[in-house]
Design an enzyme around this catalytic site. Structure first.
Site, PDB file in Angstrom:
ATOM      1  N   GLU A  44      19.790 -17.799  -7.749  1.00 14.43           N
ATOM      2  CA  GLU A  44      19.203 -18.478  -6.602  1.00 14.43           C
ATOM      3  C   GLU A  44      19.283 -17.600  -5.352  1.00 14.43           C
ATOM      4  O   GLU A  44      19.929 -16.545  -5.356  1.00 14.43           O
ATOM      5  CB  GLU A  44      19.924 -19.822  -6.383  1.00 14.43           C
ATOM      6  N   CYS A  53      14.477 -18.210 -12.472  1.00 11.66           N
ATOM      7  CA  CYS A  53      15.027 -18.996 -13.583  1.00 11.66           C
ATOM      8  C   CYS A  53      15.672 -18.082 -14.619  1.00 11.66           C
ATOM      9  O   CYS A  53      15.305 -16.909 -14.765  1.00 11.66           O
ATOM     10  CB  CYS A  53      13.926 -19.791 -14.271  1.00 11.66           C
ATOM     11  N   GLU A  55      15.299 -18.145 -17.801  1.00 10.85           N
ATOM     12  CA  GLU A  55      14.345 -17.727 -18.828  1.00 10.85           C
ATOM     13  C   GLU A  55      13.560 -16.498 -18.380  1.00 10.85           C
ATOM     14  O   GLU A  55      13.389 -15.543 -19.139  1.00 10.85           O
ATOM     15  CB  GLU A  55      13.366 -18.864 -19.137  1.00 10.85           C
ATOM     16  N   CYS A  87      10.687 -24.682 -17.331  1.00 14.51           N
ATOM     17  CA  CYS A  87       9.751 -25.136 -16.294  1.00 14.51           C
ATOM     18  C   CYS A  87       8.370 -24.562 -16.587  1.00 14.51           C
ATOM     19  O   CYS A  87       8.200 -23.659 -17.417  1.00 14.51           O
ATOM     20  CB  CYS A  87      10.239 -24.718 -14.911  1.00 14.51           C
TER      21      CYS A  87
HETATM   22  N1  THU Z   1      16.140 -23.427 -13.618  1.00  9.31           N
HETATM   23  C1  THU Z   1      16.131 -22.506 -14.619  1.00  9.31           C
HETATM   24  O1  THU Z   1      16.792 -21.466 -14.524  1.00  9.31           O
HETATM   25  N2  THU Z   1      15.371 -22.753 -15.704  1.00  9.31           N
HETATM   26  C2  THU Z   1      14.666 -23.900 -15.925  1.00  9.31           C
HETATM   27  O2  THU Z   1      13.985 -24.030 -16.921  1.00  9.31           O
HETATM   28  C3  THU Z   1      14.732 -24.988 -14.944  1.00  9.31           C
HETATM   29  C4  THU Z   1      15.359 -24.643 -13.636  1.00  9.31           C
HETATM   30  C5  THU Z   1      17.002 -23.195 -12.453  1.00  9.31           C
HETATM   31  C6  THU Z   1      16.306 -22.948 -11.157  1.00  9.31           C
HETATM   32  C7  THU Z   1      17.351 -23.392 -10.167  1.00  9.31           C
HETATM   33  O3  THU Z   1      18.274 -22.338  -9.961  1.00  9.31           O
HETATM   34  C8  THU Z   1      18.090 -24.517 -10.871  1.00  9.31           C
HETATM   35  O4  THU Z   1      17.808 -24.340 -12.262  1.00  9.31           O
HETATM   36  C9  THU Z   1      17.694 -25.915 -10.438  1.00  9.31           C
HETATM   37  O5  THU Z   1      16.334 -26.089 -10.519  1.00  9.31           O
END
Ligand code: THU
Length: 133
Positions: A44, A53, A55, A87
Site C-alpha cells: 500500500e 495488489c 496478485e 479484484c
Molecule cells: N488486495 C489485494 O492485494 N488483492 C485483492 O485481490 C484484493 C485487494 C489488497 C489491496 C489493499 O492493499 C487491500 O487488499 C484492501 O483492499
C-alpha cells in the site's frame, strides 16, 4: 505441486504484506511453467490509489524474471472472514498470461476455501489477438 502446497506459499507471502492503511494482508503464489513458485504481497501507499495488489506483484515479479507460463495461482487473505478472490484489475492483468483453464485457489484460513479458473473469472475475455506473447 499440489494446490494446497501452493496455497501455503501464498499464506506465507501474506506475512510480507505492507498494509498499514487497510490492515488487510494478501499473499499470492504463482506456480510457473518451470516449477518455480513466485510470490507477492500487497503493497500500500499513503497515496492510496498507488496500492499494488498481491496478485499483480506476483505476476510482475514472475514476468520480470522471464516466467510467462503460469500453471496455477493461490491467494490467501488471512484477515478476511471468507475467501477473497482477485479484484477486477488483477483478473485483467492475469488474463494477459493465463490460459482459460488456469486453476485459482483462494482462502483465508489454513487451507483452500474455494477454487475457480481464469475462464470462470473472465468468461467473455477479449483481444488476445493483439498480444504476441
Ligand atoms: N488486495 C489485494 O492485494 N488483492 C485483492 O485481490 C484484493 C485487494 C489488497 C489491496 C489493499 O492493499 C487491500 O487488499 C484492501 O483492499
Amino acid at each position: 505441486m499440489e494446490l494446497e502446497e501452493l496455497y501455503r506459499e501464498a499464506r506465507k507471502a501474506a506475512q510480507n504484506s505492507y498494509s498499514p492503511y487497510s490492515k488487510f494482508r494478501v499473499g499470492a503464489a504463482l506456480l510457473c511453467g518451470d516449477g518455480t513458485v513466485v510470490t507477492g504481497a500487497n503493497v500500500e501507499n499513503r497515496s492510496f490509489g498507488l496500492t499494488i495488489c498481491a496478485e499483480r506483484g506476483a505476476i510482475t515479479a514472475a514476468v520480470s524474471s522471464g516466467r510467462r507460463k503460469f500453471l496455477a495461482l493461490a491467494i490467501c487473505t488471512p484477515d478476511a472472514e471468507y475467501p477473497v478472490c482477485l479484484c477486477g484489475a488483477c483478473r485483467q492483468f492475469l488474463s494477459e498470461f493465463a490460459d482459460p483453464t488456469l486453476p485459482i485457489a483462494f482462502g483465508h484460513g489454513d487451507s483452500i476455501g474455494a477454487r475457480t479458473t481464469m475462464k470462470e473469472l473472465m468468461p467473455l475475455d477479449s483481444l488476445h489477438e493483439l498480444a504476441d506473447r
